[in-house]
Motif scaffolding. Structure first.
Motif, PDB file in Angstrom:
ATOM      1  N   ARG A 117      -1.424   4.353 -11.160  1.00  0.00           N
ATOM      2  CA  ARG A 117      -1.215   5.591 -10.404  1.00  0.00           C
ATOM      3  C   ARG A 117      -1.969   5.633  -9.077  1.00  0.00           C
ATOM      4  N   MET A 118      -2.561   4.509  -8.682  1.00  0.00           N
ATOM      5  CA  MET A 118      -3.379   4.540  -7.463  1.00  0.00           C
ATOM      6  C   MET A 118      -2.576   4.923  -6.226  1.00  0.00           C
ATOM      7  N   HIS A 119      -1.315   4.548  -6.185  1.00  0.00           N
ATOM      8  CA  HIS A 119      -0.478   4.801  -5.006  1.00  0.00           C
ATOM      9  C   HIS A 119      -0.112   6.273  -4.834  1.00  0.00           C
ATOM     10  N   LEU A 125      -6.480   6.829  -2.334  1.00  0.00           N
ATOM     11  CA  LEU A 125      -5.928   6.343  -1.070  1.00  0.00           C
ATOM     12  C   LEU A 125      -6.766   6.728   0.146  1.00  0.00           C
ATOM     13  N   ILE A 126      -7.342   7.926   0.156  1.00  0.00           N
ATOM     14  CA  ILE A 126      -8.131   8.345   1.327  1.00  0.00           C
ATOM     15  C   ILE A 126      -9.374   7.471   1.501  1.00  0.00           C
ATOM     16  N   PRO A 127     -10.210   7.274   0.463  1.00  0.00           N
ATOM     17  CA  PRO A 127     -11.352   6.364   0.668  1.00  0.00           C
ATOM     18  C   PRO A 127     -10.936   4.909   0.885  1.00  0.00           C
ATOM     19  N   LEU A 128      -9.850   4.471   0.252  1.00  0.00           N
ATOM     20  CA  LEU A 128      -9.375   3.104   0.462  1.00  0.00           C
ATOM     21  C   LEU A 128      -8.885   2.924   1.896  1.00  0.00           C
ATOM     22  N   HIS A 129      -8.230   3.937   2.426  1.00  0.00           N
ATOM     23  CA  HIS A 129      -7.764   3.892   3.815  1.00  0.00           C
ATOM     24  C   HIS A 129      -8.951   3.759   4.771  1.00  0.00           C
ATOM     25  N   GLU A 130     -10.047   4.428   4.429  1.00  0.00           N
ATOM     26  CA  GLU A 130     -11.253   4.374   5.264  1.00  0.00           C
ATOM     27  C   GLU A 130     -11.778   2.943   5.399  1.00  0.00           C
ATOM     28  N   ILE A 131     -11.779   2.186   4.290  1.00  0.00           N
ATOM     29  CA  ILE A 131     -12.385   0.849   4.339  1.00  0.00           C
ATOM     30  C   ILE A 131     -11.367  -0.266   4.533  1.00  0.00           C
ATOM     31  N   ASP A 134      -5.033  -1.211   6.259  1.00  0.00           N
ATOM     32  CA  ASP A 134      -3.839  -2.052   6.264  1.00  0.00           C
ATOM     33  C   ASP A 134      -3.675  -2.846   4.959  1.00  0.00           C
ATOM     34  N   PHE A 135      -4.495  -2.523   3.957  1.00  0.00           N
ATOM     35  CA  PHE A 135      -4.377  -3.195   2.668  1.00  0.00           C
ATOM     36  C   PHE A 135      -2.997  -2.897   2.082  1.00  0.00           C
ATOM     37  N   ILE A 136      -2.355  -3.906   1.543  1.00  0.00           N
ATOM     38  CA  ILE A 136      -1.028  -3.742   0.949  1.00  0.00           C
ATOM     39  C   ILE A 136      -1.159  -3.680  -0.572  1.00  0.00           C
ATOM     40  N   ILE A 137      -0.664  -2.588  -1.147  1.00  0.00           N
ATOM     41  CA  ILE A 137      -0.712  -2.406  -2.593  1.00  0.00           C
ATOM     42  C   ILE A 137       0.318  -3.347  -3.230  1.00  0.00           C
ATOM     43  N   PRO A 138      -0.119  -4.224  -4.135  1.00  0.00           N
ATOM     44  CA  PRO A 138       0.771  -5.261  -4.674  1.00  0.00           C
ATOM     45  C   PRO A 138       2.095  -4.762  -5.262  1.00  0.00           C
ATOM     46  N   THR A 139       2.075  -3.680  -6.020  1.00  0.00           N
ATOM     47  CA  THR A 139       3.307  -3.248  -6.684  1.00  0.00           C
ATOM     48  C   THR A 139       4.307  -2.612  -5.730  1.00  0.00           C
ATOM     49  N   SER A 140       3.823  -1.981  -4.680  1.00  0.00           N
ATOM     50  CA  SER A 140       4.734  -1.278  -3.770  1.00  0.00           C
ATOM     51  C   SER A 140       5.084  -2.101  -2.542  1.00  0.00           C
ATOM     52  N   GLY A 141       4.203  -3.039  -2.171  1.00  0.00           N
ATOM     53  CA  GLY A 141       4.411  -3.794  -0.940  1.00  0.00           C
ATOM     54  C   GLY A 141       4.160  -2.959   0.296  1.00  0.00           C
ATOM     55  N   LYS A 142       3.541  -1.785   0.123  1.00  0.00           N
ATOM     56  CA  LYS A 142       3.285  -0.879   1.246  1.00  0.00           C
ATOM     57  C   LYS A 142       1.808  -0.823   1.574  1.00  0.00           C
ATOM     58  N   GLU A 143       1.523  -0.605   2.864  1.00  0.00           N
ATOM     59  CA  GLU A 143       0.136  -0.437   3.287  1.00  0.00           C
ATOM     60  C   GLU A 143      -0.394   0.910   2.809  1.00  0.00           C
ATOM     61  N   VAL A 144      -1.702   0.960   2.612  1.00  0.00           N
ATOM     62  CA  VAL A 144      -2.367   2.197   2.199  1.00  0.00           C
ATOM     63  C   VAL A 144      -2.010   3.332   3.154  1.00  0.00           C
ATOM     64  N   ALA A 145      -2.011   3.062   4.452  1.00  0.00           N
ATOM     65  CA  ALA A 145      -1.715   4.101   5.440  1.00  0.00           C
ATOM     66  C   ALA A 145      -0.325   4.689   5.224  1.00  0.00           C
ATOM     67  N   ASP A 146       0.660   3.856   4.903  1.00  0.00           N
ATOM     68  CA  ASP A 146       2.021   4.342   4.654  1.00  0.00           C
ATOM     69  C   ASP A 146       2.081   5.212   3.396  1.00  0.00           C
ATOM     70  N   LEU A 147       1.417   4.767   2.352  1.00  0.00           N
ATOM     71  CA  LEU A 147       1.402   5.543   1.113  1.00  0.00           C
ATOM     72  C   LEU A 147       0.719   6.887   1.320  1.00  0.00           C
ATOM     73  N   LEU A 148      -0.348   6.883   2.082  1.00  0.00           N
ATOM     74  CA  LEU A 148      -1.071   8.113   2.370  1.00  0.00           C
ATOM     75  C   LEU A 148      -0.199   9.090   3.156  1.00  0.00           C
ATOM     76  N   ASP A 149       0.588   8.580   4.079  1.00  0.00           N
ATOM     77  CA  ASP A 149       1.490   9.427   4.860  1.00  0.00           C
ATOM     78  C   ASP A 149       2.516  10.137   3.989  1.00  0.00           C
ATOM     79  N   HIS A 150       2.841   9.574   2.837  1.00  0.00           N
ATOM     80  CA  HIS A 150       3.859  10.157   1.974  1.00  0.00           C
ATOM     81  C   HIS A 150       3.305  11.139   0.942  1.00  0.00           C
ATOM     82  N   LEU A 151       1.984  11.290   0.897  1.00  0.00           N
ATOM     83  CA  LEU A 151       1.404  12.287  -0.005  1.00  0.00           C
ATOM     84  C   LEU A 151       1.523  13.668   0.620  1.00  0.00           C
ATOM     85  N   SER A 152       1.590  14.677  -0.214  1.00  0.00           N
ATOM     86  CA  SER A 152       1.703  16.050   0.277  1.00  0.00           C
ATOM     87  C   SER A 152       0.404  16.476   0.960  1.00  0.00           C
TER      88      SER A 152
END
Length: 166
Positions: A117-119, A125-131, A134-152
């Motif tokens: 459920r990390m994505h 995601l917010i603390p991971l984005h800080e450090i 551009d890390f890519i989450i293996p299951t989604s293939g998406k960068e942390v920044a992109d996943l964060l943009d899709h959260l409410s």
């Protein structure tokens, strides 16, 4: 060497001390090296909401341990700090979640990597984005920044950078 990302959380007792002690114990482990540590964030509980707010953070590092050995090390630290299992997603002195192990996607008996459920969790995601934005989450293939943009916005507002002066 294996790249790891671990999420830390606490909402019982001296929350800041719990995080500090967990990081200290991780650092003392001969096969774990911590390279980056996020800021601490205060977060609303997820799931079981009738409990105090959490302090959460993320660390990035390396290890010589296999995934199951890393899980054992994390659980030993949790136990040493006094963690007791209560209700699922309930209050706890410390929680150490292995979020990522290399770029692997695997299911062990008692560990799923990456964390399932990390994505969808702003408190990860917010603390991971800080450090590592551009890390890519293996299951989604998406960068942390992109996943964060899709959260409410509501979810993101529930995660606030914490300081001891709060």
């Amino acid at each position: 060497m294996n790249e790891i990302i671990i999420g830390l959380g606490t909402n019982l007792g001296d929350r800041k001390r719990n995080l500090d002690k967990a990081i200290e114990l991780l650092n003392e482990h001969e096969a774990i090296t911590i390279e980056k540590v996020s800021s601490i964030y205060e977060t609303k509980p997820v799931g079981y909401t009738k409990q105090d707010d959490f302090l959460n953070m993320v660390i990035k590092g390396t290890t010589q341990l296999k995934p199951s050995e890393l899980l054992d090390a994390c659980q030993a630290i949790e136990k040493k700090l006094g963690r007791e299992d209560t209700v699922i997603n309930g209050p706890r002195i410390i929680d150490l979640d292995i979020l990522v192990y290399n770029k692997e996607n695997r299911q062990l008996e008692n560990l799923r990597i990456p964390h399932p459920r990390m994505h969808e969790r702003a408190f990860v995601l917010i603390p991971l984005h800080e450090i590592s934005p551009d890390f890519i989450i293996p299951t989604s293939g998406k960068e942390v920044a992109d996943l964060l943009d899709h959260l409410s916005d509501k979810e993101k507002r529930g995660v606030v950078k914490w300081s001891e002066n709060n």
